[in-house]
Design an enzyme around this catalytic site. Structure first.
Site, short mmCIF file in Angstrom:
data_model
loop_
_atom_site.label_atom_id
_atom_site.label_comp_id
_atom_site.label_asym_id
_atom_site.label_seq_id
_atom_site.Cartn_x
_atom_site.Cartn_y
_atom_site.Cartn_z
N GLU A 1 0.10 -1.86 5.48
CA GLU A 1 1.39 -1.18 6.64
C GLU A 1 1.07 0.77 6.63
O GLU A 1 1.67 0.72 7.99
CB GLU A 1 2.69 -1.39 5.74
CG GLU A 1 3.86 -1.24 6.66
CD GLU A 1 4.49 0.08 6.90
OE1 GLU A 1 5.82 0.02 7.74
OE2 GLU A 1 4.17 0.65 5.82
N ASP B 1 0.49 -1.65 0.20
CA ASP B 1 -0.10 -0.52 0.06
C ASP B 1 0.61 1.21 -0.20
O ASP B 1 2.25 1.07 0.59
CB ASP B 1 -0.84 0.10 1.25
CG ASP B 1 -0.15 0.20 2.27
OD1 ASP B 1 1.14 -0.61 2.69
OD2 ASP B 1 -0.51 0.78 3.37
#
Length: 421
Positions: free
Chosen positions: A188, A88
């Protein structure tokens, strides 16, 4: 040198064009992955891993992509390790429709990017960026966005380094290595990357995240991290007859933020200094909320920060005649203690840096990685540089040579754990 740059560049440019931005609000509410587009990144990586010849390739329902590189012949008994990077990108700056720019043989001058209608032109100035100035003296290949978005090198530079190292080991059958697992994680950036980590799949008892910055950086300690949500309750009345009964919750929230120590904010701290960071403020007269993150390298320091937030919010509410409620959520802990218990994990990584011709620069992470949480779970996980710079901004850029060197470190690490170096 292993001559990894061209394959790595093509791979990295392909990755940054894939929209995989996460959503911190939805992640905090318990959704994982927080956005559906992270599955698009997972699908692309899964296909590529299978095409490369990796085994046991799978993506879990929570969007973790896992695969295995079996040990090379004769090294089946060598210790295994897991490599991690996250899929991400942060939601603070748009990661949609990334249009990368490649500057080969960068000459060290200002890099002028067109930007977008919201940002205007963006200038990367080496006079204000020591790492960029160094890239100019080395005539490195520098990759940026067009300035209208972030680049996404955090952490697609890490993914590109991992995939390039795996490809090298697959193609060079005589390269010694034990079993290597790989795990690409979602969310994350929201602090929830390990909420549903598939520990049932991971057989290795050590791991390495590839999620750092400048060449040579090796990170074995990080912040202790908490999120704090403060809700102020006021009393609404008609503004024409508000005196003396109105209690404005929004003013309470603003006053609380203003009371936080100005010299302990992210923009006024570095090194081992902790901070308070207000991230958002919403609401109105009856109710207003402030979300902030707290960071400190020591546990005692973190407790002091939590106590100050509680004290200031209560004092603010009392001064205005309202009330305040504070909720704290632990995000991750300093991984130093866990890594100190497994010194060989760090020692062999230092050897791998030097085998790749890089002198390690041991620095603390002013943030956290998925490795912070994994270390808490009993899998010691230091962090490796990626060659990415100026994270979470339109000024983000990546060094091709440094990404390639990160991949080379991983190849050397595999040989060292196999006892062949």
């Amino acid at each position: 040198m292993l001559n990894l740059e061209e394959n790595l560049l093509e791979r990295f440019l392909r990755y940054v064009r894939i929209f995989s931005e996460s959503d911190s609000v939805l992640a905090h509410e318990g959704r994982q992955p927080s956005t559906p587009q992270q599955f698009d990144m997972a699908a692309a990586l899964s296909t590529e891993l299978k095409d490369m010849g990796m085994q046991d390739v799978q993506t879990t329902e929570f969007c973790y992509t896992y695969a295995v590189l079996p040990a090379s012949a004769g090294f089946e008994g060598a210790p295994s390790f897991c490599l991690l990077a996250h899929m991400d990108t942060v939601d603070e700056v748009s990661g949609k429709d990334v249009s990368p720019r490649v500057f080969r043989g960068y000459d060290g001058g200002p890099i002028n990017l067109p930007g977008g209608k919201d940002s205007g032109p963006v200038v990367l100035d080496p006079a204000q960026d020591e790492a960029l100035a160094q890239a100019g003296t080395e005539h490195d290949t520098v990759i940026t966005s067009d300035g209208s978005t972030l680049l996404g090198a955090d952490d697609k530079a890490g993914i590109a380094a991992v995939m390039t190292a795996l490809e090298y080991l697959l193609k060079n059958k005589d390269a010694p290595h034990g079993m290597i697992e790989v795990l690409f994680s979602p969310d994350e950036e929201t602090g929830h990357g390990m909420d549903h980590v598939p520990l049932n799949l991971i057989k290795s008892r050590m791991a390495y995240t590839v999620d750092g910055g400048h060449r040579g950086e090796l990170e074995c300690e990080c912040f202790n991290a908490f999120r704090a949500d403060v809700v102020f309750k006021g009393k609404s009345m008609h503004t024409g007859s508000a005196r003396p009964g109105m209690v404005n919750a929004l003013l309470m929230a603003a006053s609380f933020v203003g009371s936080l120590p100005r010299h302990q904010m992210p923009e006024t701290t570095d090194g081992y200094m902790g901070f308070y960071a207000p991230m958002s403020m919403t609401g109105g007269i009856e109710s207003a909320s402030v979300s902030l993150i707290l960071r400190d390298f020591s546990w005692q320091g973190m407790e002091e920060r939590k106590n100050l937030v509680t004290l200031l919010s209560d004092a603010t509410a009392r001064a205005f005649g309202g009330t305040a409620e504070v909720k704290f959520e632990e995000q991750y802990r300093n991984m130093r203690d866990g890594l100190d218990k497994s010194p060989l994990v760090k020692e062999n990584l230092i050897r791998a840096y030097r085998a790749a011709g890089i002198e390690p620069v041991i620095v603390p992470i002013r943030g956290g990685t998925d490795g912070s949480r994994l270390t808490e779970m009993g899998i010691p996980t230091p962090n490796i540089f990626t060659g990415a710079h100026n994270f979470h901004s339109r000024y983000e850029w990546a060094s091709l040579s440094q990404m390639a060197q990160a991949a080379e470190v991983l190849v050397m690490l595999a040989g060292i754990w196999a006892g062949a170096a």
